[in-house]
Write an enzyme that holds these catalytic residues in place. Structure first.
Site, PDB file in Angstrom:
ATOM      1  N   PHE A   8      18.959  19.040  39.670  1.00 43.09           N
ATOM      2  CA  PHE A   8      18.582  19.241  38.486  1.00 43.09           C
ATOM      3  C   PHE A   8      18.128  18.059  38.067  1.00 43.09           C
ATOM      4  CE2 PHE A   8      20.208  20.391  33.286  1.00 43.09           C
ATOM      5  CZ  PHE A   8      19.196  21.413  33.500  1.00 43.09           C
ATOM      6  N   THR A  94      16.538  20.369  45.175  1.00 46.28           N
ATOM      7  CA  THR A  94      17.297  18.766  45.739  1.00 46.28           C
ATOM      8  C   THR A  94      16.117  17.728  46.533  1.00 46.28           C
ATOM      9  OG1 THR A  94      17.727  19.370  48.331  1.00 46.28           O
ATOM     10  CG2 THR A  94      19.070  19.789  46.197  1.00 46.28           C
ATOM     11  N   LYS A 123       8.690  20.437  49.955  1.00 50.86           N
ATOM     12  CA  LYS A 123       7.986  20.511  50.697  1.00 50.86           C
ATOM     13  C   LYS A 123       8.277  20.299  52.594  1.00 50.86           C
ATOM     14  CE  LYS A 123       5.073  17.366  49.513  1.00 50.86           C
ATOM     15  NZ  LYS A 123       5.107  17.332  48.032  1.00 50.86           N
ATOM     16  N   LYS A 222       1.297  19.322  53.097  1.00 55.65           N
ATOM     17  CA  LYS A 222       0.688  20.701  52.365  1.00 55.65           C
ATOM     18  C   LYS A 222       0.255  21.401  53.358  1.00 55.65           C
ATOM     19  CE  LYS A 222       0.611  18.286  48.127  1.00 55.65           C
ATOM     20  NZ  LYS A 222       0.440  17.248  47.250  1.00 55.65           N
ATOM     21  N   GLY A 319       3.541  17.358  38.304  1.00 52.09           N
ATOM     22  CA  GLY A 319       4.066  17.315  36.504  1.00 52.09           C
ATOM     23  C   GLY A 319       5.605  17.792  36.857  1.00 52.09           C
TER      24      GLY A 319
END
Lengths: 338, 338
Positions: A8, A94, A123, A222, A319
């Protein structure tokens, strides 16, 4: 749709704000009624309520500390929550461990096996275990989605899957890391690397130990995700060459500019029959290329197709709300009626 | 899925090549088996066969002239074909009349009423009658799709619908016409307008009477479509201000460049509560904006959202295969299983 939040932190808090704000719109446009039944966070505490948790209350509580004074406390840890909760979709958020993918990968395996859809912006599990997790999702007839793992909410993976459907993609090439793009943009003004890095750290763009960004590791994760997700291979991060921006000087940048070029940290993938080759490294991009004009912390990717030639998408790469949106769009794709 | 082609010009020929080339992929990935049952073209002739027309043969025949020597001739005109054909989806690709929208609009009404999905790259019916045609499609429980009407196959409308779902869009701003962007790009090299226009005409970018492009009318049709499609209003082209590029001189362009700006013909829309305002006209774009670096015949659009801030997509705005793909992607969205 009943949601379970594992973690959270800021991204899920951003998601929660979007869910509160867009509740009516989601119902009207996608017949999507979202209820959060569980929240499990190692530090902030855990709640479970089959009737739904009050998200506004939970957001207010974490802003002032943690969830531990709220009703509906849950005593177990994240694996216990995943094993017991009655939910349709798990949001895995997490912390990221790019070496082991844990504990996120174990959480995802458990949720998929219980026939929950899963979305994550983490990732680790996606760069390391995508083919396995996709297979597990298929076997359980649920979706495993991860839009937020590559350039945040800017809809790169959805763009490829939904809007370039039927196209053959031969190459993907882009600015996948906002921190290094910010640093290179600022260095073009003549400021030395160390000074710009310090400013990036003050702005929260770079970590105190900036290696993940400046050595190219974030971009490497990525391109690994893109290779496996778009080209359907089963490759690991260490199969790609990787160089960061720490060897680029102001002189290099000025020399490139005099030749009508601009240094960018580029992650690229090329498909050659069934083989995929890729790398992360600084490249001199011609100023007439759409990637050259992308400055600051913005990300951008050019996709080369057989149907349209080059298509480029430019947008934010990080963001709180932006990454929260990447999860919301996965939830809409998993559960919304359109 | 049984297709009906109304019009068999370059775009539908491009689509036909894609269908032939991607037959197996479409079946494997989207469980989509495409059969063309009818082709109706005012000049090239008409064919109808419930068992499917041989597309390769049809392409070869039009390359050498027309369809009139092939088997399965159909004696009636396009309305007769639409009234009689047993098809799941109509591809409307007759000529564009931006003043009346005919004959395409009548074709589309007839097909939707017969419960065929419809896709078109024809700006006329979409700029003039989108709300009515959408309603008719809804009433008949079929889809009316038109990806190709705005910047060709570059997936702008699908991007907004599929990948920005749940976002509130406040502004859309872009380079919607490749011809004028090519002219302005070349004028930056100091070449006078008349010389560049002549070259654009030789290259096939501009028509002999170039008004539709250089006076901004093409971009105007596109912002009208975007206003109605994205913002759900019911506006006509004459409700927007429209200025072309014919008053821009080489001196204007040089002066802007000296100030770090670049002239672009911009179509823009802003939503203000329930009101939408828009215009087409030359604007000086800051060189740091992603639209400024888009040169030549390429198109680009920046979408401003509440979730991601600005997202920009850059891609081709014209072309036989590119626009053919815009129709293929609509066919996949209407009939493919994903």
């Amino acid at each position: 749709m009943r949601l379970l939040f594992i973690g959270f932190g800021t991204v899920v808090q951003g998601l929660s704000e979007l869910i509160i704000q867009k509740q009516e719109q989601l119902k009207a446009e996608y017949d999507l009624d979202l209820t959060v039944v569980g929240i499990s966070d190692m530090f902030k505490g855990s709640l479970y309520s089959p009737n739904g948790i009050d998200l506004k209350q939970a957001l207010e509580a974490v802003r002032n500390g943690d969830l531990k004074s709220l009703p509906n406390q849950f005593a177990g840890d994240a694996p216990a929550m995943i094993a017991e909760a009655d939910a349709d979709m798990m949001v895995e958020a997490t912390y990221t461990d790019i070496k082991t993918g844990e504990p996120a990968t174990s959480h995802i395996r458990a949720a998929l096996s219980r026939k929950m859809h899963v979305t994550t912006s983490n990732k680790g599990p996606v760069a390391l275990f995508l083919p396995e997790l996709k297979k597990l999702a298929d076997e359980n007839d649920v979706k495993f989605l991860y839009e937020g793992t590559v350039i945040s909410g800017t809809p790169l993976l959805n763009l490829i899957r939904e809007t370039l459907a039927g196209s053959h993609i031969s190459q993907i090439k882009g600015i996948l890391n906002g921190t290094t793009n910010y640093i290179l943009s600022e260095m073009e003004e003549g400021k030395p690397y160390e000074e710009v890095l310090k400013k990036a750290q003050e702005l929260g763009y770079a970590e105190a130990v900036p290696d993940v960004d400046v050595l190219g590791w974030d971009a490497l994760a990525k391109i690994t995700i893109l290779a496996n997700a778009v080209f359907g291979v089963n490759m690991k991060p260490d199969e790609f060459a990787c160089e960061g921006i720490t060897n680029i000087s102001n002189e290099d940048i000025a020399r490139a500019k005099a030749e009508g070029k601009r240094y960018k940290l580029i992650g690229s993938l090329k498909r050659d029959d069934d083989k995929v080759v890729g790398r992360v490294g600084p490249e001199q991009i011609d100023l007439s290329h759409p990637l050259a004009g992308v400055m600051g912390a913005t990300n951008a990717v050019t996709i080369t197709t057989d149907t349209l030639g080059d298509v480029t998408i430019v947008g934010p790469g990080a963001g709180r709300i932006e990454t929260g949106f990447s999860i919301l769009i996965d939830i809409i794709h998993a559960g919304g009626k359109r």
